[in-house]
Scaffold this active site. Structure first.
Site, mmCIF file in Angstrom:
data_model
loop_
_atom_site.group_PDB
_atom_site.id
_atom_site.type_symbol
_atom_site.label_atom_id
_atom_site.label_comp_id
_atom_site.label_asym_id
_atom_site.label_seq_id
_atom_site.Cartn_x
_atom_site.Cartn_y
_atom_site.Cartn_z
ATOM 1 N N HIS A 42 0.853 -1.201 0.000
ATOM 2 C CA HIS A 42 0.000 0.000 0.000
ATOM 3 C C HIS A 42 0.885 1.246 0.000
ATOM 4 C CE1 HIS A 42 -3.164 2.823 1.193
ATOM 5 N NE2 HIS A 42 -4.009 1.895 0.806
ATOM 6 N N ASP A 87 -7.942 -5.249 -0.022
ATOM 7 C CA ASP A 87 -8.431 -6.124 -1.102
ATOM 8 C C ASP A 87 -8.081 -7.591 -0.906
ATOM 9 O OD1 ASP A 87 -7.643 -3.337 -3.055
ATOM 10 O OD2 ASP A 87 -9.666 -4.109 -2.720
HETATM 11 C C1 SDX Z 1 -6.173 0.172 -2.909
HETATM 12 O O1 SDX Z 1 -4.316 4.639 -1.929
HETATM 13 C C2 SDX Z 1 -5.274 4.051 -1.344
HETATM 14 O O2 SDX Z 1 -5.684 4.457 -0.270
HETATM 15 C C3 SDX Z 1 -5.882 2.868 -2.122
HETATM 16 C C4 SDX Z 1 -6.913 2.025 -1.376
HETATM 17 C C5 SDX Z 1 -8.210 2.799 -1.082
HETATM 18 O O3 SDX Z 1 -8.910 2.428 -0.119
HETATM 19 O O4 SDX Z 1 -8.554 3.707 -1.910
HETATM 20 O O5 SDX Z 1 -6.363 1.579 -0.138
HETATM 21 C C6 SDX Z 1 -7.325 0.811 -2.215
HETATM 22 O O6 SDX Z 1 -5.887 0.513 -4.021
HETATM 23 C C7 SDX Z 1 -5.356 -0.861 -2.180
HETATM 24 C C8 SDX Z 1 -4.159 -1.394 -3.026
HETATM 25 C C9 SDX Z 1 -4.695 -2.443 -3.981
HETATM 26 N N1 SDX Z 1 -3.631 -2.842 -4.969
HETATM 27 C C10 SDX Z 1 -2.993 -4.001 -4.876
HETATM 28 O O7 SDX Z 1 -3.173 -4.816 -3.982
HETATM 29 C C11 SDX Z 1 -2.013 -4.258 -6.023
HETATM 30 C C12 SDX Z 1 -0.707 -4.832 -5.488
HETATM 31 N N2 SDX Z 1 0.033 -3.793 -4.749
HETATM 32 C C13 SDX Z 1 0.995 -3.042 -5.457
HETATM 33 O O8 SDX Z 1 0.902 -2.948 -6.821
HETATM 34 C C14 SDX Z 1 1.502 -1.808 -4.713
HETATM 35 O O9 SDX Z 1 1.807 -2.199 -3.437
HETATM 36 C C15 SDX Z 1 0.605 -0.569 -4.667
HETATM 37 C C16 SDX Z 1 0.125 -0.177 -6.020
HETATM 38 C C17 SDX Z 1 -0.576 -0.832 -3.780
HETATM 39 C C18 SDX Z 1 1.420 0.563 -4.050
HETATM 40 O O10 SDX Z 1 2.389 0.891 -4.964
HETATM 41 P P1 SDX Z 1 3.553 1.959 -4.615
HETATM 42 O O11 SDX Z 1 3.257 2.670 -3.345
HETATM 43 O O12 SDX Z 1 3.786 2.761 -5.840
HETATM 44 O O13 SDX Z 1 4.800 1.012 -4.286
HETATM 45 P P2 SDX Z 1 5.836 0.516 -5.350
HETATM 46 O O14 SDX Z 1 5.144 -0.087 -6.528
HETATM 47 O O15 SDX Z 1 6.815 1.606 -5.587
HETATM 48 O O16 SDX Z 1 6.542 -0.685 -4.531
HETATM 49 C C19 SDX Z 1 7.586 -0.421 -3.587
HETATM 50 C C20 SDX Z 1 8.405 -1.714 -3.557
HETATM 51 C C21 SDX Z 1 8.917 -2.153 -4.942
HETATM 52 O O17 SDX Z 1 10.080 -2.924 -4.767
HETATM 53 P P3 SDX Z 1 11.547 -2.187 -4.946
HETATM 54 O O18 SDX Z 1 11.543 -1.567 -6.334
HETATM 55 O O19 SDX Z 1 11.636 -1.175 -3.821
HETATM 56 O O20 SDX Z 1 12.544 -3.316 -4.797
HETATM 57 O O21 SDX Z 1 7.584 -2.796 -3.088
HETATM 58 C C22 SDX Z 1 7.463 -3.769 -4.136
HETATM 59 C C23 SDX Z 1 7.833 -3.078 -5.423
HETATM 60 O O22 SDX Z 1 8.315 -4.022 -6.391
HETATM 61 N N3 SDX Z 1 6.044 -4.197 -4.135
HETATM 62 C C24 SDX Z 1 5.614 -5.425 -4.350
HETATM 63 C C25 SDX Z 1 4.216 -5.368 -4.217
HETATM 64 N N4 SDX Z 1 3.850 -4.124 -3.949
HETATM 65 C C26 SDX Z 1 4.985 -3.393 -3.904
HETATM 66 N N5 SDX Z 1 6.265 -6.581 -4.612
HETATM 67 C C27 SDX Z 1 5.493 -7.690 -4.765
HETATM 68 N N6 SDX Z 1 4.128 -7.716 -4.666
HETATM 69 C C28 SDX Z 1 3.481 -6.574 -4.388
HETATM 70 N N7 SDX Z 1 2.127 -6.590 -4.275
#
Ligand code: SDX
Length: 430
Positions: free
Chosen positions: A312, A369
């Site tokens: 998140h 989720d």
């Molecule tokens: C919602 O914003 C809100 O409030 C949203 C929400 C709401 O109520 O409105 O809470 C609802 O959207 C919840 C999130 C639902 N999405 C998912 O579950 C999709 C999976 N999660 C990710 O795609 C990700 O965690 C996000 C999109 C939720 C957040 O993305 P960020 O903040 O841009 O983080 P990032 O992509 O920059 O990741 C940081 C690191 C990276 O690794 P490094 O490059 O530092 O080595 O964490 C890793 C990412 O690769 N990472 C993951 C991961 N999520 C982040 N690695 C594996 N699996 C994952 N799910």
């Protein structure tokens, strides 16, 4: 805004020049540097892709502490609201800033019931969609189409008729969601009933049919109320920011909500609840439930696979909503006598995430989720409707954020800047 405190200035020094930028803090002691004078004073802008460090507004609506896993709507903790309120009370709270008294609850409930029907001409919209149409596409189209049936609401001053606006969207989009489901399975649509409360009406429109004398299960209706409360608002998330961006251009509330529905559809945002279930089903079908392999794939930078429902932007601890959703999922499945291998797999996957340094180092935990889809599934709601359920829950939050934006004295049309890195001046003759 209720709690703003000036903390003096921060000094920015660069290229032999210094400027003073005001610093202030909000009611929960969050601090911000006010950079509104930055470009005028220095010619420079800030650079912050994804707005990770950028505040767009001051807000009285929702407070999140991502480090401590705290979520409050208008000061009330999410756990207290989910345990003690009906969804329509929380909708009222988000829009009006206070929980409704008995009279206000009754009046709001009557508004919702009197606005539950779609105009019959809108009912025919569904005939034009293919059966396999994704219901988020339908929902977004219905939202903006409402503005063609109620143009008068565009002209009224924002706060006038606000309960009409809120109840029309909350009630009619719930009806449209049920209609799109019935259309997708070739069943006759079921009209809302004045005698049923908000969640019971939705369940009845979804599952009653001429040969199955369905009555909403109180356990399911209570769980649906709780799920909608968990989704009701989340401050400046992607879809709320889209709703506000569209509204900042002067577009009407229905068009703004329609845009928010499209943003929420994204798999990185609200669409994740559908993708969690599809991911769990694939793990069983393709990997025979091999959690270890899935965890390795999620950590592999060469593999585009992401663990849906994990991570998140704001929560760097366990999403408080996910805690409620997990317990509710177990309770509802037990009460309904449903055993779902996907729940066992989800809990095994969660344990693996929580035990792995890769996720701990990046503060990646289950989010809202991760478990919600499993409860919708136990209710009989189809997977492609999960994000629609998220949208129905989020409508009051989007409206509250949109109203606050429209009434914000600092409010302006949203228009971020950029740093250009393309070709400098060149001629077609060069
Ligand atoms: C919602 O914003 C809100 O409030 C949203 C929400 C709401 O109520 O409105 O809470 C609802 O959207 C919840 C999130 C639902 N999405 C998912 O579950 C999709 C999976 N999660 C990710 O795609 C990700 O965690 C996000 C999109 C939720 C957040 O993305 P960020 O903040 O841009 O983080 P990032 O992509 O920059 O990741 C940081 C690191 C990276 O690794 P490094 O490059 O530092 O080595 O964490 C890793 C990412 O690769 N990472 C993951 C991961 N999520 C982040 N690695 C594996 N699996 C994952 N799910």
């Amino acid at each position: 805004m209720s709690g703003i405190k000036d903390l003096g200035n921060a000094t920015l020094t660069f290229d032999g020049k210094s400027i003073e930028l005001p610093v202030f803090e909000g009611s929960e002691r969050e601090r911000a540097v006010d950079i509104r004078a930055l470009r005028k004073e220095t010619g420079m802008i800030t650079y912050d892709p994804g707005f990770v460090n950028t505040g767009c507004c001051q807000s009285d609506i929702t407070y999140i502490d991502g480090e401590k896993g705290i979520l409050r709507y208008r000061g009330y903790d999410i756990n207290e609201l989910a345990e003690n309120c009906e969804f329509i009370d929380v909708a009222y709270l988000l829009v009006h800033g206070a929980l409704p008294n008995e009279t206000q609850h009754g009046e709001f409930s009557r508004h919702l019931n009197s606005h539950s029907l779609l105009h019959e001409d809108m009912r025919h919209f569904f005939d034009a969609y293919p059966d396999h149409a994704h219901p988020m596409a339908t929902l977004s189209a219905m939202a903006v189409s409402l503005s063609t049936f109620y143009p008068e609401l565009e002209d009224a001053t924002i706060q006038e008729n606000i309960d009409y606006k809120v109840s029309r969207l909350l009630s009619k989009l719930r009806t449209a969601a049920a209609f799109s489901y019935k259309k997708s399975i070739g069943h006759p649509i079921v009209y809302p009933k004045r005698s049923l409360k908000y969640c019971e009406n939705f369940l009845n429109m979804m599952f009653w049919n001429p040969v199955n004398d369905y009555a909403p299960d109180p356990v399911v209706a209570k769980a649906l109320n709780k799920l909608l409360i968990l989704h009701a608002d989340h401050e400046q998330n992607c879809s709320a920011s889209v709703v506000k961006m569209v509204g900042s251009a002067g577009a009407n509330l229905y068009a703004s909500i329609s845009a928010g529905i499209c943003a929420l559809w994204g798999p990185l945002h609200g669409g994740a609840n559908q993708h969690v279930i599809e991911m769990l089903e694939r793990i069983i079908a393709e990997d025979k439930g091999n959690v270890k392999r899935v965890i390795e794939r999620a950590k592999d930078k060469e593999d585009p696979f992401r663990l849906m429902g994990v991570g998140h932007r704001v929560y760097k601890s366990y999403d408080p909503r996910a805690k409620v959703a997990k317990q509710m999922c177990k309770d509802v499945l037990a009460k309904l006598g449903v055993s779902d291998p996907l729940l066992d797999l989800a809990m095994e996957l969660e344990d693996a995430v929580l035990a792995d340094d890769y996720f701990a180092e990046r503060c990646l935990y289950p989010n809202i989720d991760f478990y919600t889809g499993l409860t919708y599934r136990a209710m009989g709601i189809p997977t492609n409707m999960f994000t629609v359920m998220f949208a129905i829950g989020r409508i009051p939050g989007w409206i509250a954020q949109w109203l606050e934006m429209r009434e914000d004295p600092d409010g302006r049309i949203g228009r971020p800047r950029q740093i250009y890195t393309g070709p400098t001046l060149r001629s077609m003759n060069s």
